[in-house]
Enzyme design. Sequence first.
Site, PDB file in Angstrom:
ATOM      1  N   ASP A  41      -3.968  33.056  44.115  1.00 51.33           N
ATOM      2  CA  ASP A  41      -4.749  33.574  42.989  1.00 51.33           C
ATOM      3  C   ASP A  41      -3.916  33.564  41.718  1.00 51.33           C
ATOM      4  OD1 ASP A  41      -6.924  33.945  44.526  1.00 51.33           O
ATOM      5  OD2 ASP A  41      -6.808  36.138  44.608  1.00 51.33           O
ATOM      6  N   ALA A  42      -2.652  33.984  41.852  1.00 52.51           N
ATOM      7  CA  ALA A  42      -1.780  34.039  40.676  1.00 52.51           C
ATOM      8  C   ALA A  42      -1.572  32.620  40.133  1.00 52.51           C
ATOM      9  CB  ALA A  42      -0.446  34.674  41.047  1.00 52.51           C
ATOM     10  N   SER A  87      -6.314  15.271  43.157  1.00 55.33           N
ATOM     11  CA  SER A  87      -6.501  16.686  43.444  1.00 55.33           C
ATOM     12  C   SER A  87      -7.979  17.021  43.177  1.00 55.33           C
ATOM     13  CB  SER A  87      -5.561  17.465  42.526  1.00 55.33           C
ATOM     14  OG  SER A  87      -5.580  18.798  42.882  1.00 55.33           O
ATOM     15  N   LEU A  88      -8.327  18.280  43.148  1.00 57.87           N
ATOM     16  CA  LEU A  88      -9.713  18.650  42.871  1.00 57.87           C
ATOM     17  C   LEU A  88      -9.741  19.689  41.757  1.00 57.87           C
ATOM     18  CD1 LEU A  88     -11.062  19.171  46.522  1.00 57.87           C
ATOM     19  CD2 LEU A  88     -11.844  17.420  44.915  1.00 57.87           C
ATOM     20  N   LYS A 120     -12.751  23.591  52.789  1.00 53.50           N
ATOM     21  CA  LYS A 120     -11.510  23.095  52.172  1.00 53.50           C
ATOM     22  C   LYS A 120     -10.362  23.581  53.041  1.00 53.50           C
ATOM     23  CE  LYS A 120      -9.142  22.856  47.709  1.00 53.50           C
ATOM     24  NZ  LYS A 120      -7.791  23.112  48.170  1.00 53.50           N
ATOM     25  N   ARG A 141       0.928  13.151  50.606  1.00 54.05           N
ATOM     26  CA  ARG A 141       0.373  12.896  49.285  1.00 54.05           C
ATOM     27  C   ARG A 141       1.475  12.683  48.247  1.00 54.05           C
ATOM     28  NH1 ARG A 141      -3.769  16.639  46.001  1.00 54.05           N
ATOM     29  NH2 ARG A 141      -2.115  18.166  46.140  1.00 54.05           N
ATOM     30  N   GLU A 175      -6.429  16.377  55.995  1.00 53.05           N
ATOM     31  CA  GLU A 175      -5.497  17.496  55.867  1.00 53.05           C
ATOM     32  C   GLU A 175      -4.819  17.743  57.213  1.00 53.05           C
ATOM     33  OE1 GLU A 175      -5.698  18.354  52.752  1.00 53.05           O
ATOM     34  OE2 GLU A 175      -4.922  20.389  52.508  1.00 53.05           O
ATOM     35  N   LYS A 333     -13.285  27.716  45.088  1.00 46.53           N
ATOM     36  CA  LYS A 333     -12.167  28.447  45.688  1.00 46.53           C
ATOM     37  C   LYS A 333     -12.618  29.822  46.175  1.00 46.53           C
ATOM     38  CE  LYS A 333      -8.208  27.491  45.675  1.00 46.53           C
ATOM     39  NZ  LYS A 333      -7.001  27.044  45.068  1.00 46.53           N
TER      40      LYS A 333
HETATM   41  S1  IVH Z   1     -11.518  15.671  49.067  1.00 45.82           S
HETATM   42  C1  IVH Z   1     -10.527  12.835  45.710  1.00 45.82           C
HETATM   43  N1  IVH Z   1     -12.092  17.336  51.001  1.00 45.82           N
HETATM   44  O1  IVH Z   1      -7.653  19.986  48.740  1.00 45.82           O
HETATM   45  C2  IVH Z   1     -10.892  14.028  46.526  1.00 45.82           C
HETATM   46  N2  IVH Z   1     -10.006  17.583  49.918  1.00 45.82           N
HETATM   47  O2  IVH Z   1      -7.029  21.003  46.088  1.00 45.82           O
HETATM   48  C3  IVH Z   1      -9.832  14.372  47.415  1.00 45.82           C
HETATM   49  N3  IVH Z   1      -8.627  19.378  50.813  1.00 45.82           N
HETATM   50  O3  IVH Z   1      -5.960  17.164  47.617  1.00 45.82           O
HETATM   51  C4  IVH Z   1      -9.985  15.508  48.242  1.00 45.82           C
HETATM   52  N4  IVH Z   1     -10.011  20.032  52.363  1.00 45.82           N
HETATM   53  O4  IVH Z   1      -5.565  17.953  50.075  1.00 45.82           O
HETATM   54  C5  IVH Z   1     -11.192  16.969  50.083  1.00 45.82           C
HETATM   55  N5  IVH Z   1     -12.734  18.712  52.729  1.00 45.82           N
HETATM   56  C6  IVH Z   1     -11.829  18.350  51.833  1.00 45.82           C
HETATM   57  C7  IVH Z   1     -10.596  19.014  51.704  1.00 45.82           C
HETATM   58  C8  IVH Z   1      -9.707  18.600  50.717  1.00 45.82           C
HETATM   59  C9  IVH Z   1      -8.827  20.227  51.816  1.00 45.82           C
HETATM   60  C10 IVH Z   1      -7.413  19.356  49.969  1.00 45.82           C
HETATM   61  C11 IVH Z   1      -6.899  17.985  49.659  1.00 45.82           C
HETATM   62  C12 IVH Z   1      -6.955  17.925  48.166  1.00 45.82           C
HETATM   63  C13 IVH Z   1      -6.824  19.373  47.794  1.00 45.82           C
HETATM   64  C14 IVH Z   1      -7.259  19.666  46.392  1.00 45.82           C
END
Ligand code: IVH
Length: 704
Positions: A41-42, A87-88, A120, A141, A175, A333
């Site tokens: 969170d931080a 990333s997302l 996620k 990654r 993951e 999140k």
């Molecule tokens: S899609 C281009 N799907 O979350 C899109 N990512 O904070 C790529 N992650 O880098 C990611 N669960 O390491 C996707 N169901 C999921 C995921 C996921 C975990 C991770 C992944 C990504 C990170 C982003």
Amino acid sequence: MDGMTTTPVLADAAAYARAAVDAQQAAAAYYAGGTSPLDDDAYDRLSRSIAAWEAAHPDQVHADSPTGKVAGGAAGGDVPHTRPMLSLDNVFSGDQFTAWASSLERRIGRSVERWSVEPKLDGLAVAARYERGRLARIVTRGDGTAGEDVSHAIGTVVGLPERLAEEATLEVRGEVLMTTDQFEAANPVRVAHGGEPFANPRNAAAGTLRARDRAYTVEMTFFAYDVLPSGEAGGPAGATAVEPAAGGLEHWPHSELLAYAAALGLHTSAATAVPGRVVTGAGVVLDRVAEIAALRAELPFGIDGIVIKADLAADRRDAGSGSRAPRWAVAYKLPAVEKITRLLGVEWNVGRTGIIAPRAVLEPVEIDGSTVTYATLHNPSDITRRDLRLGDHVMVYKAGDIIPRVEAPVARLRTGEEEPIGFPEACPQCGSEIDRSEQRWRCVRGRDCHLVASLSYAVGRDQLDIEGLGVSRIVQLVDAALVADLADLFTLTRERLLGLDRMGETSADNLLAAIATARTRPLSRVLCALGVRGTGRSMSRRIARHFATMDHIRAADAEAMRQVEGIGAEKAPVIVAELAELASVVDKLVAVGVNMTEPGVTPPPPPGSETQPPEGAREAGPLAGLAVVVTGAMTGPLQALSRNQMNELIERAGGKSSSSVSRRTGLVVAGEKAGSKRDKAEDLGIRLMDPDEFAAMLGDFLPR
Ligand code: IVH
């Protein structure tokens, strides 16, 4: 679920520069598998402050700001990725998601008809390259453009098979994480080899994945979330039966890519209680987000949010990607389940079996919707092993209803002012000696030390269920020397009760009636009431149904005890020794007429006879051999039953109660507001019943 949406404002360029450095260091530690000095969170708050400042001062953005980086400050590697591993972007509330979805729809000029909603996973991203069906390479990654070769981990990651079901050449992204079970198995192995215990499953997975030449191996789990054509070849060579659509992989709906991955033998969220699902409409997306969030605490692996993706390839193509994140997907999140706070003190409490357990007193911290002030500290050797000190910043973990626990000190936040934690010399409850022969310390007086706690447990709803015996009443009985153990409760008389303060005739009669009923409880309840270490409600039921009578339980040696499902080599001798320790109370319970048999289970032949050891009538009854899952609110004749009573009922009728739906489930009883378990049962074609049908089927087995 909305929350955490406040963004602290950075005052000036200096504050911005400091924040950028902090965020970068935290991200580097996070991706390298170390303990980040910021909790999630931080970190999110800091990133948002940085992004807000940069939006207002676009000309002053630092070249190495974490917001501009492909992967947020990760350690790189020397294996280039076929395509950047992005990333997302994050949203933290329903409103933010809706705004994000509208902006995506504006960008592509149409509404998104199909959304893929998936968990996620809280681990580390890897790219696994398959060549003609063989796993050739795993790459982390890294910084998003190049990663580290971690192919040494091949063979230790469940769900990432060395051979696919077909000779496909492709790259799978997903993951790597440790499930709770894998984490719990990994830490003792690591400690036995002289390592520090890992703070949490995420760090454990990161450290394990990158470690080379370790003398030991521990298991991890992979979840696929994307499939791409391999760098050179243009698609899955030889894909046949499982290929769902024509053309290159980049034209497939995301959901079909994941189904393809699963068909090839890769592990995906489809095999979990929170499978990825395609839904239509942003409102339904939020319903699914809420469902996954509600299941988070029960999952056997960590998730830190929900990923929402445009499912159709055309939508993804038209949305495109920025340098850091795609525009067709977003992470919703969830509040962090881990927070950093300070350890202010340690209390030592004696439990009902005499175990002396340390408890952390914390600077209050908000985690997952509640304020946490206390957390468990496992046992004394754990404190020593983790080198915890008073005043330390510690990582505290809490999910759902579980008791919060202290994970590890954040060593880099030490000031040098921290002090050692004092250990008790004598039992803090009664002053007796402490038995330190096992990891968990215990007062030598065992359960007699804390009689009030053990009696309160014994009379609880899921044990003897004696109404009218609250803690203050038990304290009165113990103080008046009317009760010195569980069996004494059954010797109470009207006269003695009336001698107590605040005890009228009606209360005394009601209490005596409740105690009389308690005499007839099934053996499983009596066994549970005894508080045998290593057994709770369901284990007590299994033991009672296996042996049928207390005599048979007491006659069992460790070998015989191991025949009970769920009792292994470690637990069996503990249970046998505990029962021996309880012998005099059990004798007294028998003498005062407490029932010592399990109804519905045929008493086994006498010990020493030719026939097989007791298997009772376990397989009889309308649910014989069926694994049954109960979900949603019960109605009709079942309405008044607690979950424990439902489990008892199922087992009495020959079934096995279980909490999650899988292919092995035989029947799902779905009450009102049943959610994903019902859906899963439907998906898997498992027989469904409503509570009334189920009650009718059980007929005679229902409690009267
Ligand atoms: S899609 C281009 N799907 O979350 C899109 N990512 O904070 C790529 N992650 O880098 C990611 N669960 O390491 C996707 N169901 C999921 C995921 C996921 C975990 C991770 C992944 C990504 C990170 C982003």
